[in-house]
Design a protein around this motif. Structure first.
Motif, PDB file in Angstrom:
ATOM      1  N   VAL A 178       0.862  -1.199   0.000  1.00 36.04           N
ATOM      2  CA  VAL A 178       0.000   0.000   0.000  1.00 36.04           C
ATOM      3  C   VAL A 178       0.888   1.236   0.000  1.00 36.04           C
ATOM      4  O   VAL A 178       1.738   1.410   0.880  1.00 36.04           O
ATOM      5  CB  VAL A 178      -0.938   0.009   1.228  1.00 36.04           C
ATOM      6  CG1 VAL A 178      -1.798   1.268   1.241  1.00 36.04           C
ATOM      7  CG2 VAL A 178      -1.797  -1.233   1.233  1.00 36.04           C
ATOM      8  N   ARG A 179       0.680   2.080  -0.973  1.00 31.64           N
ATOM      9  CA  ARG A 179       1.308   3.397  -0.984  1.00 31.64           C
ATOM     10  C   ARG A 179       0.208   4.416  -0.704  1.00 31.64           C
ATOM     11  O   ARG A 179      -0.766   4.496  -1.451  1.00 31.64           O
ATOM     12  CB  ARG A 179       1.926   3.699  -2.348  1.00 31.64           C
ATOM     13  CG  ARG A 179       3.418   3.650  -2.332  1.00 31.64           C
ATOM     14  CD  ARG A 179       4.029   4.149  -3.596  1.00 31.64           C
ATOM     15  NE  ARG A 179       3.249   3.764  -4.774  1.00 31.64           N
ATOM     16  CZ  ARG A 179       3.461   4.219  -5.983  1.00 31.64           C
ATOM     17  NH1 ARG A 179       4.420   5.057  -6.194  1.00 31.64           N
ATOM     18  NH2 ARG A 179       2.740   3.841  -6.986  1.00 31.64           N
ATOM     19  N   LYS A 180       0.343   5.155   0.399  1.00 26.72           N
ATOM     20  CA  LYS A 180      -0.716   6.080   0.794  1.00 26.72           C
ATOM     21  C   LYS A 180      -0.762   7.261  -0.181  1.00 26.72           C
ATOM     22  O   LYS A 180       0.276   7.693  -0.685  1.00 26.72           O
ATOM     23  CB  LYS A 180      -0.490   6.597   2.216  1.00 26.72           C
ATOM     24  CG  LYS A 180      -0.653   5.534   3.256  1.00 26.72           C
ATOM     25  CD  LYS A 180      -0.531   6.126   4.619  1.00 26.72           C
ATOM     26  CE  LYS A 180      -0.743   5.052   5.678  1.00 26.72           C
ATOM     27  NZ  LYS A 180      -0.615   5.580   7.007  1.00 26.72           N
ATOM     28  N   PRO A 181      -1.956   7.810  -0.385  1.00 25.78           N
ATOM     29  CA  PRO A 181      -2.037   8.999  -1.243  1.00 25.78           C
ATOM     30  C   PRO A 181      -1.428  10.204  -0.507  1.00 25.78           C
ATOM     31  O   PRO A 181      -1.445  10.277   0.718  1.00 25.78           O
ATOM     32  CB  PRO A 181      -3.541   9.183  -1.457  1.00 25.78           C
ATOM     33  CG  PRO A 181      -4.190   8.492  -0.323  1.00 25.78           C
ATOM     34  CD  PRO A 181      -3.267   7.374   0.076  1.00 25.78           C
ATOM     35  N   VAL A 182      -0.899  11.138  -1.261  1.00 30.32           N
ATOM     36  CA  VAL A 182      -0.281  12.341  -0.697  1.00 30.32           C
ATOM     37  C   VAL A 182      -1.007  13.558  -1.283  1.00 30.32           C
ATOM     38  O   VAL A 182      -1.092  13.708  -2.502  1.00 30.32           O
ATOM     39  CB  VAL A 182       1.219  12.417  -1.034  1.00 30.32           C
ATOM     40  CG1 VAL A 182       1.822  13.709  -0.481  1.00 30.32           C
ATOM     41  CG2 VAL A 182       1.949  11.209  -0.476  1.00 30.32           C
ATOM     42  N   TYR A 190      -1.776  16.491  -5.712  1.00 29.91           N
ATOM     43  CA  TYR A 190      -2.313  15.238  -5.197  1.00 29.91           C
ATOM     44  C   TYR A 190      -1.623  14.091  -5.915  1.00 29.91           C
ATOM     45  O   TYR A 190      -1.592  14.021  -7.140  1.00 29.91           O
ATOM     46  CB  TYR A 190      -3.827  15.181  -5.435  1.00 29.91           C
ATOM     47  CG  TYR A 190      -4.447  13.885  -4.967  1.00 29.91           C
ATOM     48  CD1 TYR A 190      -4.562  13.607  -3.613  1.00 29.91           C
ATOM     49  CD2 TYR A 190      -4.901  12.939  -5.875  1.00 29.91           C
ATOM     50  CE1 TYR A 190      -5.125  12.413  -3.187  1.00 29.91           C
ATOM     51  CE2 TYR A 190      -5.466  11.752  -5.458  1.00 29.91           C
ATOM     52  CZ  TYR A 190      -5.575  11.485  -4.104  1.00 29.91           C
ATOM     53  OH  TYR A 190      -6.127  10.315  -3.673  1.00 29.91           O
ATOM     54  N   GLY A 213      -2.904   7.264  -4.227  1.00 29.09           N
ATOM     55  CA  GLY A 213      -2.343   6.076  -3.601  1.00 29.09           C
ATOM     56  C   GLY A 213      -2.396   4.865  -4.557  1.00 29.09           C
ATOM     57  O   GLY A 213      -3.089   4.882  -5.563  1.00 29.09           O
ATOM     58  N   ILE A 252      -2.311   0.438  -4.548  1.00 30.34           N
ATOM     59  CA  ILE A 252      -2.284  -0.835  -3.826  1.00 30.34           C
ATOM     60  C   ILE A 252      -1.859  -1.918  -4.813  1.00 30.34           C
ATOM     61  O   ILE A 252      -2.481  -2.100  -5.855  1.00 30.34           O
ATOM     62  CB  ILE A 252      -3.667  -1.173  -3.241  1.00 30.34           C
ATOM     63  CG1 ILE A 252      -4.057  -0.093  -2.217  1.00 30.34           C
ATOM     64  CG2 ILE A 252      -3.653  -2.537  -2.597  1.00 30.34           C
ATOM     65  CD1 ILE A 252      -5.416  -0.275  -1.629  1.00 30.34           C
TER      66      ILE A 252
END
Length: 192
Positions: free
Chosen positions: A19-23, A164, A167, A169
């Motif tokens: 999982v890469r979180k959204p920024v 933005y 993210g 997955i």
């Protein structure tokens, strides 16, 4: 006799997730107010003050008179001498009327007039203790005008800056599912 047995071994599938979180980034640039104040204007006008000094009475007190004052003074002196002469003539007439006193009134009056010292004529009025200087001041108020020029506002607004990064997955398999079936106790040991 051995009863054949069925043995099963199973393993569940295990799924892993990367999982890469959204920024999300929000930057708000500062707004500019741009205020400008124009200076006020102040005007002050002072009218001239009038100073009047009248020294005619002081001059009159020391004998320096204006023509009108000199004329009034002479008229007053003449009136005084005129009234004195009337009184004197009235007294002389009363003395001459009294013949019963056996006085030689005409000779006595003549002798008194002959012996009289010359009085010297006109004398200016005596000086007074008052200085005789009239001073008057007429002050005028100052005129003050204030002009407000106000201020001006010129705001510059700036929109927020948004960035933005979505993210992500990524699934991956840690362990695959499996099923093992063993048959035991029979003549044939087989694996299926």
């Amino acid at each position: 006799m051995r009863i054949p047995q069925l043995r099963m071994e199973s393993a569940f599938a295990q799924l892993g997730l990367n999982v890469r979180k959204p920024v999300q980034e929000i930057k708000q640039p500062q707004a500019e107010m741009n205020l400008s104040q124009k200076p006020a204007e102040l005007t002050i006008e002072q009218a001239k003050t009038e100073l009047m000094i009248d020294s005619s009475q002081a001059r009159s007190n020391i004998g320096i008179m204006t023509p009108m004052q000199f004329s009034d003074s002479n008229a007053a002196y003449g009136r005084e001498k005129w009234l004195q002469a009337i009184a004197e003539k009235s007294q002389e007439g009363d003395r001459m009327m009294r013949i019963h006193t056996r006085e030689n009134a005409i000779a006595e009056i003549g002798r008194e007039k002959g012996m009289r010292v010359f009085e010297g004529g006109y004398r200016p009025p005596s000086t007074s203790n008052d200085e005789g200087v009239d001073i008057s001041i007429q002050a005028r108020p100052a005129s003050i005008n204030v002009k407000r020029n106000g201020m001006s506002i010129d705001p510059v607004t700036r929109s927020p800056e948004l960035s933005y990064t979505p993210g992500k997955i990524e699934p991956y398999m840690i362990q695959y599912n499996s099923l093992k079936i063993d048959v035991s106790g029979s003549q044939l040991d087989q694996m299926m």
